[in-house]
Design a protein around this motif. Sequence first.
Motif, PDB file in Angstrom:
ATOM      1  N   ASN A   1       0.827  -1.214   0.000  1.00  0.00           N
ATOM      2  CA  ASN A   1       0.000   0.000   0.000  1.00  0.00           C
ATOM      3  C   ASN A   1       0.861   1.263   0.000  1.00  0.00           C
ATOM      4  OD1 ASN A   1      -2.603  -0.907  -0.201  1.00  0.00           O
ATOM      5  ND2 ASN A   1      -3.189  -0.438   1.901  1.00  0.00           N
ATOM      6  N   ARG A   2       1.998   1.204   0.641  1.00  0.00           N
ATOM      7  CA  ARG A   2       2.869   2.370   0.756  1.00  0.00           C
ATOM      8  C   ARG A   2       3.435   2.818  -0.586  1.00  0.00           C
ATOM      9  NH1 ARG A   2       6.198   2.623   6.120  1.00  0.00           N
ATOM     10  NH2 ARG A   2       7.661   3.592   4.669  1.00  0.00           N
ATOM     11  N   ILE A   3       3.575   1.878  -1.525  1.00  0.00           N
ATOM     12  CA  ILE A   3       4.248   2.224  -2.775  1.00  0.00           C
ATOM     13  C   ILE A   3       3.289   2.501  -3.927  1.00  0.00           C
ATOM     14  CG2 ILE A   3       6.312   0.941  -2.109  1.00  0.00           C
ATOM     15  CD1 ILE A   3       5.480  -1.289  -4.003  1.00  0.00           C
ATOM     16  N   LEU A   4       1.993   2.373  -3.706  1.00  0.00           N
ATOM     17  CA  LEU A   4       1.043   2.584  -4.806  1.00  0.00           C
ATOM     18  C   LEU A   4       1.158   3.973  -5.442  1.00  0.00           C
ATOM     19  CD1 LEU A   4      -2.173   0.772  -3.493  1.00  0.00           C
ATOM     20  CD2 LEU A   4      -0.228  -0.154  -4.784  1.00  0.00           C
ATOM     21  N   PRO A   5       1.340   5.055  -4.660  1.00  0.00           N
ATOM     22  CA  PRO A   5       1.468   6.375  -5.302  1.00  0.00           C
ATOM     23  C   PRO A   5       2.763   6.552  -6.088  1.00  0.00           C
ATOM     24  CG  PRO A   5       0.834   6.581  -2.976  1.00  0.00           C
ATOM     25  CD  PRO A   5       1.281   5.173  -3.188  1.00  0.00           C
ATOM     26  N   LEU A   6       3.748   5.682  -5.870  1.00  0.00           N
ATOM     27  CA  LEU A   6       5.043   5.811  -6.535  1.00  0.00           C
ATOM     28  C   LEU A   6       5.127   5.023  -7.839  1.00  0.00           C
ATOM     29  CD1 LEU A   6       7.357   5.397  -3.410  1.00  0.00           C
ATOM     30  CD2 LEU A   6       6.564   7.526  -4.452  1.00  0.00           C
ATOM     31  N   LEU A   7       4.173   4.134  -8.069  1.00  0.00           N
ATOM     32  CA  LEU A   7       4.221   3.312  -9.280  1.00  0.00           C
ATOM     33  C   LEU A   7       3.883   4.132 -10.515  1.00  0.00           C
ATOM     34  CD1 LEU A   7       2.499   0.037  -8.038  1.00  0.00           C
ATOM     35  CD2 LEU A   7       4.914   0.335  -8.627  1.00  0.00           C
ATOM     36  N   ASN A   8       4.560   3.841 -11.606  1.00  0.00           N
ATOM     37  CA  ASN A   8       4.324   4.514 -12.882  1.00  0.00           C
ATOM     38  C   ASN A   8       3.386   3.625 -13.707  1.00  0.00           C
ATOM     39  OD1 ASN A   8       4.516   5.428 -15.593  1.00  0.00           O
ATOM     40  ND2 ASN A   8       6.447   6.440 -15.107  1.00  0.00           N
ATOM     41  N   TYR A   9       2.098   3.908 -13.625  1.00  0.00           N
ATOM     42  CA  TYR A   9       1.095   3.049 -14.256  1.00  0.00           C
ATOM     43  C   TYR A   9       1.133   3.096 -15.786  1.00  0.00           C
ATOM     44  CZ  TYR A   9      -0.413   2.574  -9.472  1.00  0.00           C
ATOM     45  OH  TYR A   9      -0.427   2.301  -8.123  1.00  0.00           O
ATOM     46  N   PRO A  10       1.383   4.250 -16.420  1.00  0.00           N
ATOM     47  CA  PRO A  10       1.547   4.234 -17.878  1.00  0.00           C
ATOM     48  C   PRO A  10       2.742   3.388 -18.321  1.00  0.00           C
ATOM     49  CG  PRO A  10       1.083   6.459 -17.119  1.00  0.00           C
ATOM     50  CD  PRO A  10       1.337   5.644 -15.893  1.00  0.00           C
ATOM     51  N   LEU A  11       3.833   3.421 -17.564  1.00  0.00           N
ATOM     52  CA  LEU A  11       4.993   2.601 -17.890  1.00  0.00           C
ATOM     53  C   LEU A  11       4.631   1.118 -17.815  1.00  0.00           C
ATOM     54  CD1 LEU A  11       8.638   2.959 -16.827  1.00  0.00           C
ATOM     55  CD2 LEU A  11       7.428   0.883 -16.172  1.00  0.00           C
ATOM     56  N   ILE A  12       3.913   0.735 -16.770  1.00  0.00           N
ATOM     57  CA  ILE A  12       3.504  -0.669 -16.614  1.00  0.00           C
ATOM     58  C   ILE A  12       2.610  -1.098 -17.766  1.00  0.00           C
ATOM     59  CG2 ILE A  12       2.127  -2.239 -15.175  1.00  0.00           C
ATOM     60  CD1 ILE A  12       3.207  -0.652 -12.735  1.00  0.00           C
ATOM     61  N   ARG A  13       1.670  -0.240 -18.144  1.00  0.00           N
ATOM     62  CA  ARG A  13       0.764  -0.569 -19.248  1.00  0.00           C
ATOM     63  C   ARG A  13       1.530  -0.721 -20.564  1.00  0.00           C
ATOM     64  NH1 ARG A  13      -4.616  -0.602 -20.739  1.00  0.00           N
ATOM     65  NH2 ARG A  13      -5.061   0.068 -22.868  1.00  0.00           N
ATOM     66  N   SER A  14       2.565   0.049 -20.752  1.00  0.00           N
ATOM     67  CA  SER A  14       3.312  -0.009 -22.002  1.00  0.00           C
ATOM     68  C   SER A  14       4.265  -1.200 -22.056  1.00  0.00           C
ATOM     69  CB  SER A  14       4.098   1.296 -22.216  1.00  0.00           C
ATOM     70  OG  SER A  14       5.098   1.450 -21.225  1.00  0.00           O
ATOM     71  N   HIS A  15       4.422  -1.916 -20.934  1.00  0.00           N
ATOM     72  CA  HIS A  15       5.251  -3.122 -20.889  1.00  0.00           C
ATOM     73  C   HIS A  15       4.454  -4.223 -20.180  1.00  0.00           C
ATOM     74  CE1 HIS A  15       8.109   0.239 -21.166  1.00  0.00           C
ATOM     75  NE2 HIS A  15       8.899  -0.592 -21.812  1.00  0.00           N
ATOM     76  N   PRO A  16       3.336  -4.664 -20.753  1.00  0.00           N
ATOM     77  CA  PRO A  16       2.453  -5.609 -20.048  1.00  0.00           C
ATOM     78  C   PRO A  16       3.130  -6.952 -19.783  1.00  0.00           C
ATOM     79  CG  PRO A  16       1.813  -5.409 -22.347  1.00  0.00           C
ATOM     80  CD  PRO A  16       2.843  -4.350 -22.101  1.00  0.00           C
ATOM     81  N   LYS A  17       3.104  -7.351 -18.525  1.00  0.00           N
ATOM     82  CA  LYS A  17       3.685  -8.630 -18.115  1.00  0.00           C
ATOM     83  C   LYS A  17       2.814  -9.263 -17.044  1.00  0.00           C
ATOM     84  CE  LYS A  17       8.398  -7.199 -19.150  1.00  0.00           C
ATOM     85  NZ  LYS A  17       9.770  -6.989 -18.677  1.00  0.00           N
ATOM     86  N   ILE A  18       2.904 -10.568 -16.942  1.00  0.00           N
ATOM     87  CA  ILE A  18       2.258 -11.278 -15.845  1.00  0.00           C
ATOM     88  C   ILE A  18       2.858 -10.797 -14.531  1.00  0.00           C
ATOM     89  CG2 ILE A  18       2.095 -13.538 -14.732  1.00  0.00           C
ATOM     90  CD1 ILE A  18       2.175 -14.703 -17.663  1.00  0.00           C
ATOM     91  N   ILE A  19       2.000 -10.475 -13.569  1.00  0.00           N
ATOM     92  CA  ILE A  19       2.461 -10.210 -12.208  1.00  0.00           C
ATOM     93  C   ILE A  19       1.549 -10.989 -11.274  1.00  0.00           C
ATOM     94  CG2 ILE A  19       1.166  -8.009 -12.126  1.00  0.00           C
ATOM     95  CD1 ILE A  19       3.352  -7.062 -10.079  1.00  0.00           C
ATOM     96  N   ILE A  20       2.149 -11.732 -10.346  1.00  0.00           N
ATOM     97  CA  ILE A  20       1.383 -12.659  -9.525  1.00  0.00           C
ATOM     98  C   ILE A  20       1.844 -12.633  -8.071  1.00  0.00           C
ATOM     99  CG2 ILE A  20       2.907 -14.568 -10.212  1.00  0.00           C
ATOM    100  CD1 ILE A  20       0.444 -16.425  -9.976  1.00  0.00           C
ATOM    101  N   GLY A  21       0.889 -12.852  -7.183  1.00  0.00           N
ATOM    102  CA  GLY A  21       1.134 -12.941  -5.756  1.00  0.00           C
ATOM    103  C   GLY A  21      -0.192 -12.941  -5.021  1.00  0.00           C
ATOM    104  N   TYR A  22      -0.150 -12.927  -3.711  1.00  0.00           N
ATOM    105  CA  TYR A  22      -1.387 -12.860  -2.926  1.00  0.00           C
ATOM    106  C   TYR A  22      -1.080 -12.222  -1.583  1.00  0.00           C
ATOM    107  CZ  TYR A  22      -0.304 -16.867   0.158  1.00  0.00           C
ATOM    108  OH  TYR A  22       0.257 -17.698   1.096  1.00  0.00           O
ATOM    109  N   SER A  23      -2.056 -12.209  -0.707  1.00  0.00           N
ATOM    110  CA  SER A  23      -1.928 -11.581   0.610  1.00  0.00           C
ATOM    111  C   SER A  23      -1.684 -10.082   0.430  1.00  0.00           C
ATOM    112  CB  SER A  23      -0.824 -12.266   1.431  1.00  0.00           C
ATOM    113  OG  SER A  23      -0.949 -11.950   2.799  1.00  0.00           O
ATOM    114  N   ASP A  24      -0.574  -9.538   0.927  1.00  0.00           N
ATOM    115  CA  ASP A  24      -0.335  -8.098   0.797  1.00  0.00           C
ATOM    116  C   ASP A  24      -0.148  -7.667  -0.656  1.00  0.00           C
ATOM    117  OD1 ASP A  24       0.129  -5.550   2.347  1.00  0.00           O
ATOM    118  OD2 ASP A  24       1.999  -5.613   1.221  1.00  0.00           O
ATOM    119  N   ILE A  25       0.194  -8.598  -1.529  1.00  0.00           N
ATOM    120  CA  ILE A  25       0.386  -8.290  -2.944  1.00  0.00           C
ATOM    121  C   ILE A  25      -0.947  -7.905  -3.585  1.00  0.00           C
ATOM    122  CG2 ILE A  25       1.479  -9.095  -5.080  1.00  0.00           C
ATOM    123  CD1 ILE A  25       3.309  -8.949  -2.580  1.00  0.00           C
ATOM    124  N   THR A  26      -2.045  -8.175  -2.901  1.00  0.00           N
ATOM    125  CA  THR A  26      -3.371  -7.717  -3.338  1.00  0.00           C
ATOM    126  C   THR A  26      -3.333  -6.254  -3.764  1.00  0.00           C
ATOM    127  OG1 THR A  26      -4.603  -9.291  -1.964  1.00  0.00           O
ATOM    128  CG2 THR A  26      -5.739  -7.247  -2.538  1.00  0.00           C
TER     129      THR A  26
END
Length: 339
Positions: free
Chosen positions: A121-146
């Motif tokens: 939760n602490r890092i959500l404002p720091l993520l670059n969402y357009p960058l992630i969308r432009s490099h689509p990859k599988i990302i997987i996890g659970y629990s806090d990774i929700t």
Amino acid sequence: MTINRRQFLASLGLSTLATQISPVIAQSQISPPTTIKAPRLKIGDTIGLVSPAGIIEVQDIEKAKQTFTNLGLNVKTGVHILDRDGYLAGTDINRVQDIHTMFVDKSVKAIIAMRGGWGCNRILPLLNYPLIRSHPKIIIGYSDITSLLLAINARSRLITFHGAVATSTWNQFTIDYFKSILFNGEKLTMENNTTPEGKIEIITPGKARGKLIGGNLSVVTAMLGSAYLPSWYNNILFLEDIGEDIYRVDRMLTQLKNAGILNQIAGFIFGQCTNCQASDQPSFTLMQILQQHIKPLNIPAWYGSMIGHIQNKFTIPVGLEVKIDADNGTITMLESAVN
């Protein structure tokens, strides 16, 4: 030394983004209109291991490498994977840097979190969402990774995956779903096994259709009021948790209800609430709490799906259209979750 966002992007070699930082920030506030999917995995691909939440040990990495080598995959680890900052696996900015680096690294085909804990939760404002969308990859996890799965699905509109972390028990049940969905691109019907762990309890019978949205109950409630959640309207909410007292589950479901979320959903799945017991008596049972909150909604719902802090895990595509059947406790994918 303080590193600002421009310096951080430049440190990743993203010169074009670094020189246009204001547009990046503006775009990151707007969710794209269309959902995208990551390319499927193939034998010989490289996966990236990151620690976006709790601390890990060297032996955790060695065990994970063996797991994925056995699956025919190569492994690359984040630069900061063994960092420590209090109870976190490094500073917020360094944990984000590892995630961004894995997304832009052309050799990495999927990103797997080492473990949950706390910190995403602490890092959500720091993520670059357009960058992630432009490099689509599988990302997987659970629990806090929700947190990451929901935020990336909401802001990058990328299908993400709620499933085993690198330190999970990778038994045959878990591996079969992982490979069928992420390697083979199959449209599966997910159905519990026939062990006592696989017993379901129907809350309300029936069938429904919608996108799968959810994850860890504690994490989802901690995200309420933020800009990092997908739409709940006419979708299927799935939840799981571990070690929560019954009254806390009641409190969190009440929070979802009071936030107007439960009244929007088309179906409800509670995976498993591992070691969720009443510490004081008298108390309600967990099923009584679920009946109180969910049955009045008159939507298909059940408890006991193979989702959560258990050894046998489904790989759940977050944001994918599915049909559910509460009578049988099944989740049927209506399309492949990968390209």
